[in-house]
Design a protein around this motif. Sequence first.
Motif, PDB file in Angstrom:
ATOM      1  N   GLN A  67       0.856  -1.184   0.000  1.00 47.55           N
ATOM      2  CA  GLN A  67       0.000   0.000   0.000  1.00 47.55           C
ATOM      3  C   GLN A  67       0.897   1.240   0.000  1.00 47.55           C
ATOM      4  O   GLN A  67       1.949   1.231   0.638  1.00 47.55           O
ATOM      5  CB  GLN A  67      -0.901   0.044   1.234  1.00 47.55           C
ATOM      6  N   PHE A  68       0.476   2.292  -0.686  1.00 49.29           N
ATOM      7  CA  PHE A  68       1.242   3.539  -0.642  1.00 49.29           C
ATOM      8  C   PHE A  68       0.868   4.278   0.643  1.00 49.29           C
ATOM      9  O   PHE A  68       1.595   4.238   1.630  1.00 49.29           O
ATOM     10  CB  PHE A  68       0.988   4.382  -1.890  1.00 49.29           C
ATOM     11  N   ALA A  69      -0.281   4.927   0.664  1.00 43.97           N
ATOM     12  CA  ALA A  69      -0.778   5.567   1.888  1.00 43.97           C
ATOM     13  C   ALA A  69      -2.248   5.889   1.700  1.00 43.97           C
ATOM     14  O   ALA A  69      -2.655   6.382   0.648  1.00 43.97           O
ATOM     15  CB  ALA A  69       0.007   6.833   2.230  1.00 43.97           C
ATOM     16  N   SER A  70      -3.027   5.642   2.743  1.00 39.35           N
ATOM     17  CA  SER A  70      -4.487   5.727   2.636  1.00 39.35           C
ATOM     18  C   SER A  70      -5.052   7.047   3.136  1.00 39.35           C
ATOM     19  O   SER A  70      -6.253   7.164   3.347  1.00 39.35           O
ATOM     20  CB  SER A  70      -5.125   4.575   3.412  1.00 39.35           C
ATOM     21  N   GLY A  71      -4.208   8.068   3.325  1.00 41.06           N
ATOM     22  CA  GLY A  71      -4.698   9.359   3.802  1.00 41.06           C
ATOM     23  C   GLY A  71      -4.277   9.625   5.229  1.00 41.06           C
ATOM     24  O   GLY A  71      -3.336   9.023   5.747  1.00 41.06           O
ATOM     25  N   GLY A  72      -4.989  10.537   5.872  1.00 41.34           N
ATOM     26  CA  GLY A  72      -4.688  10.845   7.265  1.00 41.34           C
ATOM     27  C   GLY A  72      -5.170   9.730   8.180  1.00 41.34           C
ATOM     28  O   GLY A  72      -6.048   8.933   7.828  1.00 41.34           O
ATOM     29  N   ASP A  73      -4.602   9.671   9.378  1.00 47.89           N
ATOM     30  CA  ASP A  73      -4.983   8.661  10.363  1.00 47.89           C
ATOM     31  C   ASP A  73      -6.251   9.134  11.069  1.00 47.89           C
ATOM     32  O   ASP A  73      -6.220  10.001  11.951  1.00 47.89           O
ATOM     33  CB  ASP A  73      -3.846   8.450  11.364  1.00 47.89           C
ATOM     34  N   ILE A  74      -7.391   8.538  10.685  1.00 48.99           N
ATOM     35  CA  ILE A  74      -8.685   8.995  11.185  1.00 48.99           C
ATOM     36  C   ILE A  74      -8.799   8.828  12.695  1.00 48.99           C
ATOM     37  O   ILE A  74      -9.553   9.558  13.351  1.00 48.99           O
ATOM     38  CB  ILE A  74      -9.820   8.261  10.437  1.00 48.99           C
ATOM     39  N   ALA A  75      -8.052   7.916  13.259  1.00 46.92           N
ATOM     40  CA  ALA A  75      -8.108   7.709  14.706  1.00 46.92           C
ATOM     41  C   ALA A  75      -7.699   8.964  15.470  1.00 46.92           C
ATOM     42  O   ALA A  75      -8.084   9.136  16.632  1.00 46.92           O
ATOM     43  CB  ALA A  75      -7.213   6.536  15.113  1.00 46.92           C
ATOM     44  N   GLU A  76      -6.935   9.846  14.837  1.00 49.17           N
ATOM     45  CA  GLU A  76      -6.486  11.071  15.502  1.00 49.17           C
ATOM     46  C   GLU A  76      -7.460  12.243  15.311  1.00 49.17           C
ATOM     47  O   GLU A  76      -7.323  13.273  15.977  1.00 49.17           O
ATOM     48  CB  GLU A  76      -5.118  11.496  14.961  1.00 49.17           C
ATOM     49  N   PHE A  77      -8.415  12.115  14.398  1.00 50.59           N
ATOM     50  CA  PHE A  77      -9.200  13.263  13.965  1.00 50.59           C
ATOM     51  C   PHE A  77      -9.991  13.929  15.085  1.00 50.59           C
ATOM     52  O   PHE A  77     -10.106  15.161  15.127  1.00 50.59           O
ATOM     53  CB  PHE A  77     -10.144  12.870  12.830  1.00 50.59           C
ATOM     54  N   ALA A  78     -10.546  13.140  15.979  1.00 46.98           N
ATOM     55  CA  ALA A  78     -11.366  13.731  17.044  1.00 46.98           C
ATOM     56  C   ALA A  78     -10.564  14.660  17.939  1.00 46.98           C
ATOM     57  O   ALA A  78     -11.127  15.540  18.599  1.00 46.98           O
ATOM     58  CB  ALA A  78     -12.013  12.632  17.883  1.00 46.98           C
ATOM     59  N   GLY A  79      -9.247  14.507  17.928  1.00 45.97           N
ATOM     60  CA  GLY A  79      -8.403  15.326  18.786  1.00 45.97           C
ATOM     61  C   GLY A  79      -8.183  16.738  18.292  1.00 45.97           C
ATOM     62  O   GLY A  79      -7.699  17.591  19.050  1.00 45.97           O
ATOM     63  N   PHE A  80      -8.527  17.026  17.033  1.00 40.34           N
ATOM     64  CA  PHE A  80      -8.280  18.385  16.531  1.00 40.34           C
ATOM     65  C   PHE A  80      -9.287  18.866  15.484  1.00 40.34           C
ATOM     66  O   PHE A  80      -9.429  20.071  15.285  1.00 40.34           O
ATOM     67  CB  PHE A  80      -6.864  18.481  15.924  1.00 40.34           C
ATOM     68  N   ARG A  81     -10.027  17.991  14.826  1.00 38.22           N
ATOM     69  CA  ARG A  81     -10.812  18.418  13.678  1.00 38.22           C
ATOM     70  C   ARG A  81     -12.018  19.267  14.046  1.00 38.22           C
ATOM     71  O   ARG A  81     -12.543  19.993  13.198  1.00 38.22           O
ATOM     72  CB  ARG A  81     -11.272  17.213  12.856  1.00 38.22           C
ATOM     73  N   PHE A  82     -12.490  19.207  15.282  1.00 36.90           N
ATOM     74  CA  PHE A  82     -13.727  19.900  15.634  1.00 36.90           C
ATOM     75  C   PHE A  82     -13.484  21.249  16.301  1.00 36.90           C
ATOM     76  O   PHE A  82     -14.420  21.888  16.790  1.00 36.90           O
ATOM     77  CB  PHE A  82     -14.590  18.998  16.529  1.00 36.90           C
ATOM     78  N   ASP A  83     -12.240  21.686  16.320  1.00 34.68           N
ATOM     79  CA  ASP A  83     -11.869  23.001  16.840  1.00 34.68           C
ATOM     80  C   ASP A  83     -11.216  23.784  15.702  1.00 34.68           C
ATOM     81  O   ASP A  83     -10.217  23.343  15.140  1.00 34.68           O
ATOM     82  CB  ASP A  83     -10.911  22.857  18.022  1.00 34.68           C
ATOM     83  N   GLU A  84     -11.779  24.924  15.355  1.00 33.96           N
ATOM     84  CA  GLU A  84     -11.321  25.648  14.163  1.00 33.96           C
ATOM     85  C   GLU A  84      -9.837  25.985  14.215  1.00 33.96           C
ATOM     86  O   GLU A  84      -9.112  25.794  13.234  1.00 33.96           O
ATOM     87  CB  GLU A  84     -12.139  26.928  13.983  1.00 33.96           C
TER      88      GLU A  84
END
Length: 266
Positions: A67-84
């Motif tokens: 595999q090359f790379a499947s994007g960002g690590d979604i497991a980390e998203f809750a730690g920063f994506r919901f704060d502008e």
Amino acid sequence: MPGHIRYEAQGAANGAGIARLTLANPGKHNAIDIAMWRELRAIFERLQTLAAGDAPRAVIVQGEGGQFASGGDIAEFAGFRFDEARLRDFHEQIVAPALGALLGCDIPLVAQIDGACIGGGLEIAACCDIRIAAEGARFGAPIARLGFPMAPGELQLLCGVAPAPLLREMLLEARLIDAARALQCGLVHAVVPAAKLPEAAAARALAIAALSPQAARINKRTLRQIAAGGPSDAERRAHYGYADSAEHHEGIAAFLEKRPPRFERG
């Protein structure tokens, strides 16, 4: 287990001068986590500081385990994506500098793409000069399924390597495309059977390494200047500083003497 990036410079010590960089995040199709983005930036900033004689002549960028790379690590998203503010910091202060370090590297980069080349993986591949894909590779950025758009700087990067109609399909329909379509659209330079992918990527890197490293570096620099609206008058004058260089002399002499050029390291 967090992801990591493995840089192997052993090849740079031999006559070929080929190094390898491997994206690795086991069990996640090499999703790029924050630590990996930072590591990617650090590696390419360091490579850019190396003297030409100490640097590899080309770097093959690949993923681990088919595999090359499947994007960002979604497991980390809750730690920063919901704060502008934190979201902006992630894209502008973590991802953008990493991609900028790849784009700003004067060493030629060859992407060896198999499996998923999605989102951040697609962005990393877009920073490479030559992209070779396996027949089964898949490309896209289906982030609309996750409820968010692509950051402006990252979309601007992809606009430089993929046609706008294709990007609209990828982003508005969350569409993934296969390697044949990627080749047709100019997103990749060649498509080969998966079993032949390492050999094909190495062959392209070796072809680059056999040529003038100085010419490659200057060409990459000039392409960046043109993309930024230049070159400026000062950059245009500085361009011709290679005139009395050893590589320039060797290349012309080899042609006149009807022999292969010998562009020695260091």
